[in-house]
Design a protein around this motif. Structure first.
Motif, PDB file in Angstrom:
ATOM      1  N   SER A   4       0.823  -1.208   0.000  1.00 49.81           N
ATOM      2  CA  SER A   4       0.000   0.000   0.000  1.00 49.81           C
ATOM      3  C   SER A   4       0.858   1.259   0.000  1.00 49.81           C
ATOM      4  N   LYS A   5       2.014   1.191   0.677  1.00 54.57           N
ATOM      5  CA  LYS A   5       2.911   2.344   0.712  1.00 54.57           C
ATOM      6  C   LYS A   5       3.529   2.581  -0.668  1.00 54.57           C
ATOM      7  N   VAL A   7       2.184   1.704  -3.551  1.00 51.83           N
ATOM      8  CA  VAL A   7       1.112   2.195  -4.419  1.00 51.83           C
ATOM      9  C   VAL A   7       0.837   3.667  -4.139  1.00 51.83           C
ATOM     10  N   TYR A   8       0.917   4.055  -2.875  1.00 50.13           N
ATOM     11  CA  TYR A   8       0.551   5.420  -2.499  1.00 50.13           C
ATOM     12  C   TYR A   8       1.576   6.461  -2.933  1.00 50.13           C
ATOM     13  N   VAL A  11       0.824   8.056  -6.312  1.00 51.43           N
ATOM     14  CA  VAL A  11      -0.503   8.671  -6.173  1.00 51.43           C
ATOM     15  C   VAL A  11      -0.385   9.941  -5.349  1.00 51.43           C
ATOM     16  N   VAL A  79      -6.226   4.191  -1.689  1.00 49.88           N
ATOM     17  CA  VAL A  79      -5.213   3.129  -1.687  1.00 49.88           C
ATOM     18  C   VAL A  79      -5.676   1.984  -0.786  1.00 49.88           C
ATOM     19  N   LYS A  80      -6.301   2.295   0.339  1.00 46.76           N
ATOM     20  CA  LYS A  80      -6.797   1.226   1.221  1.00 46.76           C
ATOM     21  C   LYS A  80      -7.858   0.400   0.501  1.00 46.76           C
ATOM     22  N   THR A  83      -5.815  -1.819  -2.001  1.00 45.61           N
ATOM     23  CA  THR A  83      -4.875  -2.808  -1.467  1.00 45.61           C
ATOM     24  C   THR A  83      -5.368  -3.519  -0.213  1.00 45.61           C
ATOM     25  N   PRO A  87      -1.899   3.065   3.912  1.00 42.54           N
ATOM     26  CA  PRO A  87      -0.532   3.271   3.448  1.00 42.54           C
ATOM     27  C   PRO A  87       0.410   3.919   4.454  1.00 42.54           C
TER      28      PRO A  87
END
Length: 88
Positions: A4-5, A7-8, A11, A79-80, A83, A87
Motif C-alpha cells: 500500500s505504501k 502504491v501510495y 498517487v 489506496v486502502k 490494497t 498506506p
C-alpha cells in the motif's frame, strides 16, 4: 515495505501537485471575495501593511493545509480500497 505504501507514493505525488494548484486557485478567489482587488501581497511588498501581509499569509497557509489534508486523506482512503491496507 508494504504494498500500500508503494502504491501510495506516486498517487501522493500526483495528488500533491494537483492540490497545490487547486489551493492556489482557491486562495486567489477567497482573497478577491474578501474585497481585495489586487493579488495577495508578498512579505517583502513595501507598499502593503503588516496587517495585510500577515492576513494573506495566514489565510493562504490555512487553505493549503486544508486542501492538503483533504487530498492526502482521500488518496490514502483510495489506496486502502485498492490494497486492503492503510498506506501509513
Amino acid at each position: 515495505m508494504k504494498a500500500s505504501k508503494i502504491v501510495y507514493k506516486p498517487v501522493g505525488l500526483a495528488l500533491g501537485a494537483t492540490g497545490g494548484a487547486l489551493a492556489g486557485a482557491v486562495f486567489g478567489q477567497v482573497w478577491k471575495r474578501l474585497g481585495h482587488d489586487e493579488d495577495a501581497p508578498d512579505a517583502t511588498d513595501e507598499e502593503r501593511s503588516w496587517r495585510e501581509v500577515l492576513l494573506a499569509a495566514t489565510l493562504q497557509g490555512a487553505i493549503f493545509a486544508f486542501v492538503r489534508a483533504v487530498i492526502d486523506r482521500s488518496g490514502a482512503t483510495a489506496v486502502k480500497r485498492l490494497t486492503g491496507t492503510w498506506p501509513g
